[in-house]
Write an enzyme that holds these catalytic residues in place. Structure first.
Site, PDB file in Angstrom:
ATOM      1  N   THR A 150       1.093  -1.527   0.101  1.00  0.00           N
ATOM      2  CA  THR A 150       0.233   0.092   0.470  1.00  0.00           C
ATOM      3  C   THR A 150       1.001   1.787  -0.250  1.00  0.00           C
ATOM      4  O   THR A 150       1.840   1.736   0.426  1.00  0.00           O
ATOM      5  CB  THR A 150      -0.943  -0.267   0.851  1.00  0.00           C
ATOM      6  OG1 THR A 150      -1.906  -1.057   1.276  1.00  0.00           O
ATOM      7  CG2 THR A 150      -1.556   1.127   1.327  1.00  0.00           C
ATOM      8  N   GLY A 189       2.360  -2.435   7.753  1.00  0.00           N
ATOM      9  CA  GLY A 189       2.949  -3.212   9.485  1.00  0.00           C
ATOM     10  C   GLY A 189       4.467  -3.531   9.554  1.00  0.00           C
ATOM     11  O   GLY A 189       4.588  -4.421   8.535  1.00  0.00           O
ATOM     12  N   GLU A 438      -5.645  -5.131   3.076  1.00  0.00           N
ATOM     13  CA  GLU A 438      -5.982  -6.526   2.079  1.00  0.00           C
ATOM     14  C   GLU A 438      -6.825  -6.253   1.250  1.00  0.00           C
ATOM     15  O   GLU A 438      -7.342  -6.995   0.584  1.00  0.00           O
ATOM     16  CB  GLU A 438      -5.744  -7.334   2.973  1.00  0.00           C
ATOM     17  CG  GLU A 438      -5.470  -7.848   3.994  1.00  0.00           C
ATOM     18  CD  GLU A 438      -3.572  -7.322   3.579  1.00  0.00           C
ATOM     19  OE1 GLU A 438      -3.226  -6.995   2.628  1.00  0.00           O
ATOM     20  OE2 GLU A 438      -2.585  -7.325   5.076  1.00  0.00           O
TER      21      GLU A 438
END
Length: 698
Positions: A150, A189, A438
């Protein structure tokens, strides 16, 4: 004044007595049902074993987590992640043990992406040579990985990402570069402060007709931080993106590239690649390149049931204990809140949904590994399209169900649901992202819709390849009104859901293929089609597991009857919510729908006595729930009082409310108070405090 609170106890009836009676009112064997639900990977024994190790270690104490500022939450999260890794080595835990420990701790920590997206990409996308090099490093945690897809400017539209991996013909390697600020990796993350390696998704730029052109997004693996100093390598800017609605312990990060060189071997090349001359090696099936994402989506569906089960466990137990008002028509004691139909209609369908999610999670698990076996054993990719469509649509439907359902549970608990003692604040906030990550649920659902339109198109031509093609063929051969008996025949419930999907798919086909409507103008229709298909899968898998088949591992016949009622409640509640589509598809008529509220309320009444045991069967320990209201023993009011009165750090200081002095804490003095408050307001208090402590040590 002496503290006299210890002399008091809650008003009768006592919470533990209430829950004991609730359990006595049901003939469900919760332990047997738990073994049925949680048999995979020895879940119950694994949970018992791992919990016994971590529950009483100070670093894993959950007391006052919500009172810790976000920078300190990350530090605590990193400390916990490190300790879990050390415990893994000490006790010989496997990866499933480690993941069990993460589940019990109940927070998304800084190592989370290493064991999921990073490791999965290595497994699914590396060729044999790359696997020999990277697998040992990943498994030994010699490297800590993140997954960088992303970007600041692109999320769901992976094809639109801006980061480039440019082929260098002279050196036969790649330069990864961020051409714009919006090309910055964002939200990744474990990237912000922890990971030293990353899977990097970038546009593969190769020479064609004298210039570099994109061959689409591809995965690269590269070191991003110095292995000794943990500082970013030259050509990289990396950091944490800051506070979020949840995920306090996770360092979601950003990353920019400036002419960052990586070798040709950095391109993960199991299904695709670039030869030494810069020529592209095309994959046999483009979906293979996105196998990591498909796995994660399938896994999200499987884990969704436990998330919703946590919320429902807290809600059912507390609402069984909580007493409010007496029956207006009977002069009696206050009623259990869960006895009110207005509460049952919100909570019990969600209890049913946890079971629906379970059986579809099992089905997706089997489909994923069967597809993997076909690909690896025979090179057969024929089931990939079905898997991709199912995982995309179910990811959308299930994450929306869990996010909305968890919040419904919190609201149903009234004022106490708003407090930290409920245990639902981190549960709700940490899972609000699931409909987005996701693949945004409103965007990813289009992939399922595209698959269904394609299958309807092929069915119209007489080509029957996928399982759903036969469903579409049967519908096209007989599009007359069906009037399925949804109250007297369980199979007809499944048929009604399939009929709805077939009708919506036909309308989408007519609008898109025959009338040539633009895709964008159809987006709402496409989303509804995908959700309808996903709901049909949820209903069908539930039906196959508890009505047609024999539940495995087995449960007693009386429990099976309750499971059948859960199936009916789940399905009828969906029909009630989506009645317009069932009417338009002529699966049902208005006369039938007039009886649906009565049928649902009858099911609510039959399921209500079993509610506590149905949630007990998920075997969620008090440590994992971290909820005063959801305690297994039902002693909710004493637990809530203790959290507020004895554990709240705000109650451990005496404050000065006099506006005429800057003093905040009684006795600290105006000057010290002023300096501290200025640092707090600027957000530098903890940072300055640590710098001062470091200077003092020097």
């Amino acid at each position: 004044m002496a503290d006299f609170s210890a002399e008091l106890r809650p008003a009768d009836p006592q919470g533990p007595d209430i829950l004991n009676q609730e359990r006595a009112n049901s003939n469900i064997d919760a332990s047997q049902l738990a073994r049925h639900l949680l048999h995979r990977n020895d879940f119950l024994e694994r949970q018992r074993r791992v919990l016994s190790v971590i529950e009483h270690l100070p670093v894993f104490s959950k007391r006052n987590q919500l009172n810790i500022a976000r920078p300190e939450r990350y530090q605590l999260g990193l400390a916990r992640s490190k300790e879990l890794r050390r415990l893994t080595l000490k006790h010989g835990w496997d990866l499933e043990d480690f993941k069990m420990a993460e589940y019990l701790v109940g927070e998304v920590g800084p190592y989370a992406l290493h064991t999921v997206m990073f490791s999965t990409s290595i497994t699914e996308q590396c060729n044999e040579e790359q696997m020999r090099y990277w697998r040992p490093k990943v498994d030994s945690w010699e490297v800590i990985g993140a997954y960088s897809q992303t970007e600041l400017g692109h999320g769901s539209n992976v094809r639109g990402i801006e980061t480039e991996a440019r082929w260098n013909s002279d050196t036969r390697d790649f330069t990864i570069h961020s051409p714009t600020l919006t090309a910055a990796k964002w939200w990744n993350g474990s990237l912000g402060r922890t990971a030293n390696h990353a899977i990097i998704i970038a546009q593969l730029m190769l020479p064609k007709n004298g210039k570099l052109v994109s061959f689409g997004p591809h995965q690269f693996v590269a070191q991003i931080r110095d292995m000794k100093t943990n500082k970013p390598l030259e050509g990289l800017v990396i950091g944490d993106i800051g506070t979020k609605l949840g995920y306090a312990a996770m360092d979601n990060g950003y990353m920019l590239f400036k002419n960052f060189r990586v070798p040709r071997s950095a391109l993960l090349a199991r299904y695709t690649g670039v030869d030494e001359n810069g020529n592209y090696i095309k994959p046999k099936n483009q979906a293979l390149v996105y196998g990591s994402m498909t796995f994660v989506r399938a896994n999200i569906i499987m884990s969704a049931r436990l998330t919703l089960a946590r919320a429902c466990t807290v809600a059912v137990r507390y609402l069984s204990i909580r007493r409010q008002f007496s029956d207006r028509d009977v002069n009696g004691p206050e009623l259990s809140v869960l006895s009110y139909p207005t509460v049952q209609i919100r909570i019990l369908p969600l209890v049913a949904a946890t079971y629906a999610l379970h059986y579809t999670g099992e089905a997706m698990y089997n489909l994923y590994w069967a597809t993997r076996a076909d690909i690896e054993g025979k090179g057969d990719t024929s089931r990939l399209a079905e898997l991709h469509a199912a995982s995309s649509g179910l990811k959308a439907a299930c994450t929306l169900l869990v996010a909305d359902g968890s919040e419904t549970c919190r609201r149903a608990m009234g004022g106490h649901g708003f407090g930290g003692g409920s245990g639902l604040i981190p549960l709700v906030t940490d899972h609000l992202d699931k409909p987005t990550v996701e693949g945004d649920s409103w965007m990813i659902s289009q992939q399922t819709a595209a698959y269904l339109i394609k299958r309807m198109t092929e069915t119209q031509k007489g080509s029957l390849v996928e399982p759903i093609d036969h469903q579409f063929k049967a519908f096209l051969q007989d599009k007359s009104a069906k009037r399925f008996d949804i109250y007297g025949n369980d199979e007809d419930i499944v048929k009604a859901f399939k009929n709805r999907v077939s009708w919506l798919a036909l309308k989408a086909y007519e609008n898109r293929v025959e009338k040539q409507q633009s895709w964008t103008s159809m987006m709402v229709e496409l989303h509804n089609l995908a959700i309808a298909h996903s709901e049909s899968l949820l209903v069908e898998n539930f039906y196959n597991a508890v009505v047609v088949g024999v539940p495995t591992p087995s449960v007693d016949p009386s429990t099976v009857e309750v499971l059948k009622n859960l199936f009916r409640l789940f399905a009828l509640h969906l029909i009630d919510a989506k009645s317009r589509e069932f009417l338009f598809s002529q699966a049902l008529d208005l006369q039938q729908l007039q009886s649906i509220t009565t049928a649902i309320q009858r099911l609510l009444g039959e399921i209500r006595p079993h509610a506590v045991r149905l949630m007990d069967a998920w075997a969620i320990p008090d440590y994992a729930l971290d909820s005063a209201l959801g305690r297994e023993d039902g002693d909710v009011y004493n637990a809530l009082w203790q959290k507020a009165h004895l554990e709240n750090p705000l109650n451990m200081e005496v404050f000065n409310p006099d506006f005429k002095t800057p003093e905040i804490i009684m006795g600290e003095g105006a000057e010290q108070a002023q300096a501290r408050i200025e640092k707090l307001a600027l957000g530098t208090y903890g940072h300055e405090q640590r710098k001062g402590e470091a200077r003092a040590k020097l």
